[in-house]
Scaffold this motif. Structure first.
Motif, short mmCIF file in Angstrom:
data_model
loop_
_atom_site.label_atom_id
_atom_site.label_comp_id
_atom_site.label_asym_id
_atom_site.label_seq_id
_atom_site.Cartn_x
_atom_site.Cartn_y
_atom_site.Cartn_z
N ALA A 183 39.09 35.97 75.76
CA ALA A 183 38.88 37.33 76.24
C ALA A 183 37.41 37.73 76.12
O ALA A 183 36.86 38.40 77.01
N ALA A 184 36.76 37.32 75.02
CA ALA A 184 35.35 37.66 74.83
C ALA A 184 34.49 37.01 75.91
O ALA A 184 33.59 37.65 76.47
N ALA A 185 34.75 35.74 76.21
CA ALA A 185 33.97 35.05 77.24
C ALA A 185 34.16 35.71 78.60
O ALA A 185 33.20 35.88 79.37
N LEU A 186 35.40 36.10 78.90
CA LEU A 186 35.68 36.74 80.19
C LEU A 186 34.99 38.10 80.28
O LEU A 186 34.42 38.46 81.33
N ALA A 187 34.99 38.85 79.19
CA ALA A 187 34.32 40.15 79.19
C ALA A 187 32.82 40.00 79.36
O ALA A 187 32.17 40.79 80.07
N GLN A 188 32.24 38.98 78.73
CA GLN A 188 30.81 38.73 78.88
C GLN A 188 30.48 38.38 80.33
O GLN A 188 29.48 38.85 80.89
N LEU A 189 31.32 37.56 80.96
CA LEU A 189 31.09 37.19 82.36
C LEU A 189 31.22 38.42 83.26
O LEU A 189 30.40 38.62 84.17
N ASP A 190 32.22 39.26 83.02
CA ASP A 190 32.39 40.46 83.82
C ASP A 190 31.14 41.34 83.77
O ASP A 190 30.68 41.86 84.79
N ALA A 191 30.58 41.49 82.58
CA ALA A 191 29.39 42.32 82.43
C ALA A 191 28.21 41.75 83.20
O ALA A 191 27.45 42.48 83.86
N ILE A 192 28.05 40.44 83.16
CA ILE A 192 26.95 39.79 83.89
C ILE A 192 27.14 39.94 85.39
O ILE A 192 26.19 40.26 86.12
N LEU A 193 28.35 39.75 85.87
CA LEU A 193 28.61 39.85 87.30
C LEU A 193 28.37 41.27 87.81
O LEU A 193 27.99 41.47 88.97
#
Length: 444
Positions: A183-193
């Motif tokens: 979940a943390a990795a996905l949230a980090q990717l969402d923020a970058i995108l």
């Protein structure tokens, strides 16, 4: 007269080696199956497939014959304006086993150059589509993709890259989605995108090699790829290490539902015979470069692009890989690894055991664990050599990544060395480092 190792020391500079403190290299004069043969007659079991390249064993007669035949027919021709059968047939073979969205093959020389090609393709793809602002690249925080400048830039910042830090372009990093961190990795990717115009997300699928054979699950990678595609970003699978059966399927991407847009291949591509790299891509990426305007050309190439001899070796290796015998060998090694991993898990001195397909990694516990510069590294390496097994520890992490021809009794020898490494870890805290390690008889 000085021997071969002494002559080497007078003229050569070896990779990943501190030349002032390193012992003389072992002079290898031959190979046979899973074994390397030194100039003094000693034999060493190659448990790391010579840096992950060897699939079928050393001096494999089928590959050797095909290489010899090709040398007598055509050794090389430039690949701009010319072609030849080995390049065409290998490309056809690769596209036949990769996911069906892969439609074109671009050859280069090694894994790092395959990465460079993919990065340039991704950025130039958006340039040609009128989106030059899309140039941000995303990578895993602990990743490694090679030692050329572009490959270093998308790798983790570390001691490997520190001298060049100011020369590397910026990259956005996310955590590896290991169990519990998805979940943390996905949230980090969402923020970058949301905050950046992302061209591509590059990743080592399911197994991060140099990071210590760190492993994560297909579902986590599927979620990341799905997010990238929804945002219009490309995805680059670095299958340089994981490709050609290492993970239990032909490619790590075969575990996925979502498919990458580009693949980077090397290492096992020629079965450990010759240097060759390949980058594959979708039809949409290829077509973005088609134009009457020559400025839209993909301006990249190497003198030895699509070398016919290397392509012939790659084709022979691929044919061997697709035989039922090779599939059975991979399944056998995977089962043996799984059984041994079960034996080690939870034992004193063992922090973690990770396994996927023919890749096994053991993380040994100690006061200075989880470091590439762990004091255990040299002791582990020396212990393996003393017992006739080549292992190249990543600090306190020791991995086994064998040629598929390695037999059960040979695997048993490797496992015995790993047990001996655990004994080293469990020695009393005030015990001195091992200076002499008993040797097993190697030439019965």
């Amino acid at each position: 007269m000085p021997n071969l190792a002494e002559r080497d020391a007078a003229v050569l500079w070896h990779p990943y080696t501190q030349m002032q403190t390193a012992p003389l290299p072992i002079a290898v004069v031959g190979g046979e199956g899973a074994w390397l043969i030194a100039d003094d007659g000693r034999r060493y079991l190659d448990a790391v497939a010579s840096w992950w390249v060897n699939l079928h064993g050393h001096a494999h007669p089928v590959i050797a014959r095909r290489v010899g035949e090709q040398l007598q027919q055509l050794a090389h021709v430039m690949f701009a304006g010319f072609t030849h059968a080995p390049a065409v047939e290998l490309a056809e073979g690769l596209l036949g086993v990769l996911p069906p969205n892969q439609r074109r093959v671009f050859y280069s020389d090694n894994g790092a150059t395959a990465i460079e090609v993919a990065l340039k393709m991704a950025v130039q793809y958006f340039y040609h589509r009128g989106q030059p602002e899309r140039r941000t690249l995303v990578a895993f925080r602990d990743s490694y993709h090679g030692d050329t400048f572009g490959a270093m830039a998308v790798s983790a910042r570390s001691a490997f890259t520190a001298p060049f830090a100011e020369l590397l372009f910026d990259v956005q990093y996310i955590d590896v989605p290991v169990p519990g961190r998805e979940a943390a990795a996905l949230a980090q990717l969402d923020a970058i995108l949301q905050q950046h115009a992302v061209a591509a997300f590059i990743f080592e699928p399911l197994v991060l090699g140099t990071a210590g054979m760190v492993m994560y699950e297909p579902a986590a990678l599927d979620a990341l790829i799905r997010r990238c595609h929804a945002a219009g970003a490309l995805c680059i699978a670095d299958e340089v290490m994981t490709g050609f059966g290492r993970t239990g399927r032909l490619f790590a991407a075969d575990f996925l539902t979502e498919q990458p847009d580009l693949f980077c291949l090397s290492k096992g591509l020629t079965g450990g015979t010759m240097a060759l790299g390949a980058t594959t891509c979708t039809a949409a990426i290829y077509e973005a470069f088609l134009s009457e305007d020559r400025a839209r050309t993909f301006f990249h190439g190497h003198s030895y692009t699509a070398n016919p001899v290397a392509c012939a070796a790659g084709l022979a290796s691929l044919e061997l890989l697709l035989t039922p015998e090779s599939a059975a060998d991979r399944a056998r090694i995977e089962a043996r690894h799984a059984a041994f991993a079960g034996e080690l898990r939870g034992q004193p001195g063992i922090r973690a055991v990770r396994q996927r397909g023919t890749i096994l990694a053991v993380e040994f516990g100690a006061a200075d664990t989880s470091s590439y510069f762990s004091r255990l590294r040299d002791e582990f390496y020396a212990l393996g050599l003393a017992r006739g097994v080549v292992l190249r520890p990543l600090g306190n992490i020791v991995y086994v990544l064998p040629p598929y021809c390695m037999q059960d009794d040979e695997l048993a020898l490797v496992y015995e060395v790993l047990r001996a490494m655990r004994a080293l870890v469990l020695r009393p805290a005030d015990a001195p480092a091992a200076t002499h390690l008993p040797e097993f008889p190697l030439n019965d």
